[in-house]
Design an enzyme around this catalytic site. Structure first.
Site, PDB file in Angstrom:
ATOM      1  N   GLU B 300       0.837  -1.198   0.000  1.00 31.78           N
ATOM      2  CA  GLU B 300       0.000   0.000   0.000  1.00 31.78           C
ATOM      3  C   GLU B 300       0.868   1.242   0.000  1.00 31.78           C
ATOM      4  OE1 GLU B 300      -2.532  -0.682   3.522  1.00 31.78           O
ATOM      5  OE2 GLU B 300      -3.989  -1.586   2.157  1.00 31.78           O
ATOM      6  N   CYS B 384     -10.899   1.271   6.978  1.00 31.15           N
ATOM      7  CA  CYS B 384     -10.289   2.544   7.391  1.00 31.15           C
ATOM      8  C   CYS B 384     -10.813   3.718   6.579  1.00 31.15           C
ATOM      9  CB  CYS B 384      -8.767   2.463   7.276  1.00 31.15           C
ATOM     10  SG  CYS B 384      -8.187   1.873   5.677  1.00 31.15           S
TER      11      CYS B 384
END
Lengths: 618, 618
Positions: B300, B384
């Site tokens: 990521e 998230c």
């Protein structure tokens, strides 16, 4: 069905600005180099070991004999025109060795005689025994035609007869993992008239697809694909070209021979249906613009329609040659120019790139894009390509002309003379041309007792507006099957001029070819071009061809043994310094500078640098 | 050093054509959706278990609490303007749970209380304990500012005090694998004035890079990289943005807070050197045109300069938000418009794409190219992003204005009112604008006792020729640090009009960005566009933007809640049927048809289809 008869290298004298040089280099540089390497790498020593009954000392992979046979075949063609060439000594020496090495039953293979006598025919899939035998036969037939000597031919016949005693209907079911023997057996038939050889070839061809390799290797049938070896389907059921590219094209070339020679009309019909289906798939969906085939390195073969990456293109030199063999046979069989279009594209581009201008370095793999690290080498561990391109160049005379009862076909435009009998009457035709650089081909009847016949001149598909003159006068172009036909009473002195306008052209690929989308390639006549970074005003990554600017052809006699280069305008991306820090910015007008393209076949002869055939077009 | 003081959401009333709708949706659709999902997925139930002292039944990954805290923070901002919003009931219920769940020593984390009480602080690298604490603190500070209630703030302080008793100089060396607590501690300091919190943040920040995770996980130092967690180097030595993108930007946002609050001038200087170095690397080499960061899915995060693939772009919604946090802090600290340029780009594009127009579906990953299979989802196992975009939208008022002793800064052009004290005197300014669709921003002084001060209007970097009028008269634009400065005695009724011409523009990327080479993107004002195949006359693979044709902007009130679309001319590749059989052919003139681009943030709201931001430009 078989419309055209071959006119062999033996009837053709090549005297050509472009090709004579290459043939000369092939004779004086490549052939000595090949035999030196064949000694050094072990190919000849292996056969000496076999001749001496030795059981150790073998060098190299299992198919080492085949590379020697291809070199021998190349040498044979040379000996036709140059009987006193020093290579004769080497050829005779090798024939001596082969005579001594051949076993009493006719078997001849240095690997199995020296290393594994008990393994004969035990791994048809991988061990290339019939493949090697095929190349021995091809060399022998060439040597016989070139020299009249039957020494090598007899060796080949003994081996072929032995093979015929092992394989066939009512005997053992088998075929080679690498097709080649099929082609060779048809050539042996052509030389000897023995139909046993065509029957054996037919047996190998029509049984292929019975998945014998699964059994041979204990592969469960549900896990067996077989496509690599074209063993996935019965021959007549193929729809696409699959698997290893060289094997595929050799197989279909052999199948084309079968269609030519079989007396079974139904079989011929089915063969032709299959062959044209697979041919169309090859040409319309799986071939590089440079004329070669095989898009992926892993199996040296094919993946899917339109999958034609450039940097990882395989396009093995042998695969271009194999396609030439197949095209030649289809062209001869069907008398259609389109097959020679494919042959010409492969010859002037994919195949010719395989050998350096000095004749001593070779590409095995021919990518259409390089980062500058891909170079020709003097030899390879698997050295199939060097002698293959040598035999192609030496036998170039085989590909130029063909004939039918009432017609002489001119398939390639290469200067020289051909002597044939047409309807039993002698005919000598002379060709003079600066092809592929110049547009004009002058043909002159030197001698003709043939009277009325058709002169068939291939009109290349790349040419939009061919022009014809007969004895100085313009005549209309009458097209049949892609040929311009001129039918008349011909007399000595008759002159035909064919003009094939060849402006440089930007080419585009089918939109499904993702690798070429929004890119252009350059072509002029039969020659496909590439850009080498050394000629450009900017790195290749920073350069796009401007489609709205004209292209120019320039003859450069000193460059790369003499080439026509193509120049045009490129739009350039700014370099780092000019860009500064920004990562994105409003699009700016870009500077234009001339770029220069050279023939693809001539790349990698100067300082190592990136190369591309397909370039961004804006 | 700290030039600007924040002007918080509490002082700003947003009344804006573009954003009020989004805030309304955020309040009425997104918040209820979030709390529904937080109940369903287990985030709230987990804390109930903790409150009840249960030891089983925990659901989801270790960082579940943090998603709830972000939703709570979003709800808090909403309660400032809508104190009677139904969400208050839920917020109060959660605070009740948290009060009951918090342990006597101040510790609060449902995972460690329910599942692994003996594992507290034992895996700082992976288990997100300090990260969760950080989000609790941020929620608490927001709730305190919004409602005046100290209930949640007290919970957060107790937890922070406990953390402070564990970590710090002379106590335990540690920091969280996922930065966040640093940011939160500075906010807690802002709310409480307690310097213990800034000292603890400084401790976490300046010890980072001591490679404690190697020891924690018995990783030999020679095998330990640590870049994923920005633990590869001491904070002050970073030169590039590396590792996990959200972690990196949160870390540098926290470091920017430290530079703002530290009394140590030498430290501030070194922090700023590092921060600007890493910022430049981020913006000039590693950021997508859509304003987001993180180019690869595996970690990521980041790989290398200029490596910005489009189809596999990660550009996590949280990473765009994290970059906004960092840009906001740098902008506030240094008073330079360029940081708000980056903030604006991330806000209107990379971040806003993360939430659907109806507020109930979210992107985690935001590629710049899609084959039509990438879609927003209602929720994620790692959820998230949904509450993160919700808290950003709810707190948008925080980002618009800032002030110094003698200046009011307008950083974003969003309609509404701001009430501040400037030099101790009240000032109310009103903004009216159709931004980002319309070019004009009208500012009016509603009330001013402030007398002489500077009005600083950010001049967006994308705008070439901004125009200013003061009380109807054109005035020259005086630029300082990217702002237009108007300094005068201001009185109620004074009106400023800023016109930011926003023609649609073709953008190009630095030539080192291989993925974008020879491609163009479309931008108009701060809005980056994309092409969805559903709007085009041909598949996206078959379409190139013609650079020589003009672009047009068209207001489409019914489309995608009202957007300006951009239209231009595209050159089209022929489809299969038109091409016929050929694989290659001389380049033909191609047909031109109009294409239509929509704002990137609004993609994937109609029928699933391919999308591209970067399109071939010819």
């Amino acid at each position: 069905m078989k419309r055209l008869r071959p006119i062999s290298f033996a009837q053709v004298e090549i005297d050509d600005e472009f090709w004579s040089k290459r043939q000369q280099t092939n004779r004086t540089a490549t052939l000595p180099h090949l035999f030196e390497e064949l000694e050094r790498a072990g190919n000849i020593p292996n056969l000496r070991l076999a001749a001496e009954g030795k059981r150790e000392g073998y060098q190299g992979p299992v198919y080492m004999d085949s590379d020697l046979y291809k070199a021998l075949e190349a040498a044979a063609y040379v000996l036709k025109r140059y009987p006193d060439d020093p290579i004769r000594v080497k050829v005779d020496e090798v024939i001596d060795i082969l005579e001594r090495a051949q076993q009493p039953d006719g078997y001849l293979n240095s690997y199995f005689q020296v290393v594994a006598p008990d393994k004969r025919w035990s791994n048809l899939r991988d061990w290339h025994e019939l493949y090697c035998a095929g190349h021995l036969i091809e060399a022998a037939v060439a040597h016989y035609h070139a020299t009249g000597s039957e020494r090598l031919l007899n060796i080949a016949r003994r081996f072929a007869d032995y093979i015929d005693s092992v394989f066939g209907a009512g005997k053992r079911l088998g075929y080679c993992g690498h097709p080649e023997i099929e082609l060779a057996l048809f050539r042996l038939y052509e030389a000897t008239g023995e139909t046993r050889y065509t029957q054996l070839a037919e047996f190998f061809l029509l049984n292929r697809g019975r998945k014998i390799f699964a059994q041979e290797h204990n592969t469960p049938l549900e896990e067996y694909d077989g496509a690599i070896w074209q063993d996935n389907l019965p021959l007549l059921e193929h729809r696409e070209i699959v698997g290893h590219a060289v094997r595929a094209a050799y197989l279909f070339a052999g199948a084309t021979d079968l269609a030519a020679y079989t007396d079974d009309d139904a079989l011929r019909e089915r063969l032709l249906q299959m062959l044209l289906r697979v041919w169309d798939n090859t040409i319309n969906k799986r071939r590089y613009i440079t004329g070669g085939i095989g898009n992926e390195p892993k199996h040296e073969g094919f993946t899917a329609d339109y999958e034609l990456p450039n940097r990882t293109a395989y396009q093995e030199t042998c695969a271009s040659i194999a396609l030439i063999f197949w095209a030649h046979r289809l062209g001869r069989l069907l008398g259609e120019a389109r097959f020679y279009d494919a042959l010409e594209r492969a010859l002037y581009n994919g195949a010719l790139a395989g050998i350096s201008l000095d004749g001593k370095r070779f590409f095995y793999v021919n990518p259409l894009e390089s980062d500058g690290t891909h170079h020709r080498k003097a030899w390879y561990g698997c050295a199939c390509c060097p002698p293959n391109i040598a035999r192609l160049l030496a036998s170039l005379g085989d590909y130029i002309y063909a004939q039918s009862d009432d017609a002489l076909y001119v398939n390639l435009y290469i200067g020289g003379r051909v002597r044939v009998e047409l309807g039993g009457k002698p005919l000598t035709l002379e060709a003079r041309t600066g092809y592929p650089w110049q547009e004009s081909v002058a043909l002159r009847v030197v001698e003709s007792a043939a009277g009325r016949f058709k002169l068939m001149l291939r009109l290349p598909a790349w040419c939009d507006a061919p022009e014809l003159r007969l004895n100085g006068e313009p005549i209309a172009v009458r097209r049949v099957d892609g040929y311009a036909v001129i039918e008349r009473e011909w007399a000595a002195g008759d002159a035909v001029e064919l003009r094939l306008p060849m402006p440089p052209v930007l080419m585009e690929a089918h939109p499904r070819v993702e690798a070429d989308r929004w890119q252009v390639a350059l072509q002029r006549g039969p020659v496909v071009y590439c850009l080498e970074e050394t000629d450009q005003p900017a790195p290749l990554t920073h350069l796009a061809v401007r489609r709205d600017h004209p292209l120019h052809s320039i003859w450069e006699p000193e460059l790369l043994n003499g080439v026509v280069v193509v120049e045009g305008m490129a739009e350039l991306l700014e370099d780092d310094a000019a860009w500064g820090d920004a990562l994105y910015r409003p699009l700016r007008e870009r500077s234009l500078k001339p770029f220069r393209a050279i023939p693809y076949y001539a790349w990698d002869h100067r300082r190592p640098c990136p190369m591309r055939v397909w370039v961004q077009g804006v």
